[in-house]
Design a protein around this motif. Sequence first.
Motif, PDB file in Angstrom:
ATOM      1  N   GLN A   1     -18.339  79.744 -12.543  1.00 52.65           N
ATOM      2  CA  GLN A   1     -18.506  78.581 -13.730  1.00 52.65           C
ATOM      3  C   GLN A   1     -17.473  77.444 -12.896  1.00 52.65           C
ATOM      4  OE1 GLN A   1     -16.241  79.425 -16.904  1.00 52.65           O
ATOM      5  NE2 GLN A   1     -16.794  77.214 -16.124  1.00 52.65           N
ATOM      6  N   LYS A   2     -17.328  77.079 -11.311  1.00 47.03           N
ATOM      7  CA  LYS A   2     -17.355  75.910 -10.473  1.00 47.03           C
ATOM      8  C   LYS A   2     -18.474  75.249 -11.190  1.00 47.03           C
ATOM      9  CE  LYS A   2     -15.680  74.295  -6.470  1.00 47.03           C
ATOM     10  NZ  LYS A   2     -15.022  74.554  -4.958  1.00 47.03           N
ATOM     11  N   GLU A   3     -19.560  75.894 -10.429  1.00 47.73           N
ATOM     12  CA  GLU A   3     -21.201  74.936 -10.791  1.00 47.73           C
ATOM     13  C   GLU A   3     -21.530  74.184 -11.813  1.00 47.73           C
ATOM     14  OE1 GLU A   3     -24.607  73.352  -8.739  1.00 47.73           O
ATOM     15  OE2 GLU A   3     -22.847  73.882  -8.267  1.00 47.73           O
ATOM     16  N   MET A   4     -21.205  75.042 -12.843  1.00 45.21           N
ATOM     17  CA  MET A   4     -21.525  74.543 -13.863  1.00 45.21           C
ATOM     18  C   MET A   4     -20.660  73.523 -14.421  1.00 45.21           C
ATOM     19  SD  MET A   4     -24.265  76.541 -14.308  1.00 45.21           S
ATOM     20  CE  MET A   4     -25.230  75.412 -15.422  1.00 45.21           C
ATOM     21  N   GLU A   5     -19.217  73.984 -14.905  1.00 43.23           N
ATOM     22  CA  GLU A   5     -18.718  71.945 -14.388  1.00 43.23           C
ATOM     23  C   GLU A   5     -18.560  70.610 -13.960  1.00 43.23           C
ATOM     24  OE1 GLU A   5     -14.903  73.630 -13.375  1.00 43.23           O
ATOM     25  OE2 GLU A   5     -14.121  75.496 -14.538  1.00 43.23           O
ATOM     26  N   SER A   6     -19.739  71.100 -12.575  1.00 41.06           N
ATOM     27  CA  SER A   6     -20.145  69.699 -11.906  1.00 41.06           C
ATOM     28  C   SER A   6     -21.489  69.537 -12.167  1.00 41.06           C
ATOM     29  CB  SER A   6     -20.245  70.538 -10.581  1.00 41.06           C
ATOM     30  OG  SER A   6     -20.844  71.167 -10.769  1.00 41.06           O
TER      31      SER A   6
END
Length: 370
Positions: free
Chosen positions: A100-105
């Motif tokens: 989730q964190k990676e896709m937000e970036s």
Amino acid sequence: MAKVKSDKTFFHGKSESTGVLLINLGTPQEPTKSSVRSFLKQFLSDGRVIEIPKLVWLPILYGFILPRRPEASARNYKKVWMDEGSPLMHYSLRQQKLLQKEMESRFSGPVHIELAMRYGDPDIQAGIDKLQEKGVRRVLILPLYPQYSATTTATSFDEIFKVFSARRWIPELRFVAQYHDHPSYINALAESVKDFWKTNKRSEVLLMSFHGLPKRNLELGDPYFCHCHKTGRLLAEKLDLKESEWKLTFQSRFGKAEWLKPYTDKTLSEMPAEGIKSVDVVCPGFPSDCIETLEEINMENRGYFMEAGGQDYQYIPALNDNPEHVKALADIVQQHTQGWPETESDWQASNAEKQSEISKKQAQKHGAKL
């Protein structure tokens, strides 16, 4: 016909988004006989997993397996249970959070990552409910099985179709059937092995152990065996291994039928007599450590090798929450969500809000109550 379920969270003008549903096999909620029995009952009742006529199989399941196997399996689960709970659940949740964190970036628009289990909780219906509550109109289904099999990937797809068969408004769907040869996945595996060798003495042979299947599945057209071998070959090439420096085997066989060969346990038992006294074992098909890796491979099969005269046995952990693994999953998501608005570089919240407001006003103009 089953009653069609309406989306009670819908309203005109609701913001849209993209969703990704990660699916893993599942796990008992507790390392107890009753919890394991409940899990095995659901798992072994799946016709995709056990391709035996129900009239023949169910008496065996209820008369012999469920009365006996849960107690022994619960003991094995207790050996690997973590303070956080089930290893598979712990690492799967970590993967969800980090992805989730990676896709937000990577993406400008809202992309929501949810986790579901094919058997047990949270189930696939719960995962879809969470996504739809967030206004997801486009969903990527990503089973965490790198190598496709009808017993894993296909049964997950079956359950997706079953859940949506009772939904009124089905979102746009895309499916990842396999990623056994995806460059980022192979790279993540290779880096995990190299990292292990940096801090641990490299053994004579790297043994790659994949979950087994009945040989009959291969003969009927399941590509799993071929996918496993391609993964193994690509990993060996990435590590610059000679043919004599690696082996590929299959574990976890069940019942009396012939399964995919060579078998992991028999291979490990034979290696010391062949002059191989040290071995490193990795399980490329398991994205998260679980009972099959932590107990069966790291404990049970270690015993076979050492009892046969082996001297050094090392288990290389699954990819789990390794950053390279998260990157690989993100690369797969990015590849398969191309063209969806939220993943485009020109997506802007202000434009999305404007379109939602226009949609709402137009709906009201035509008499919509929501």
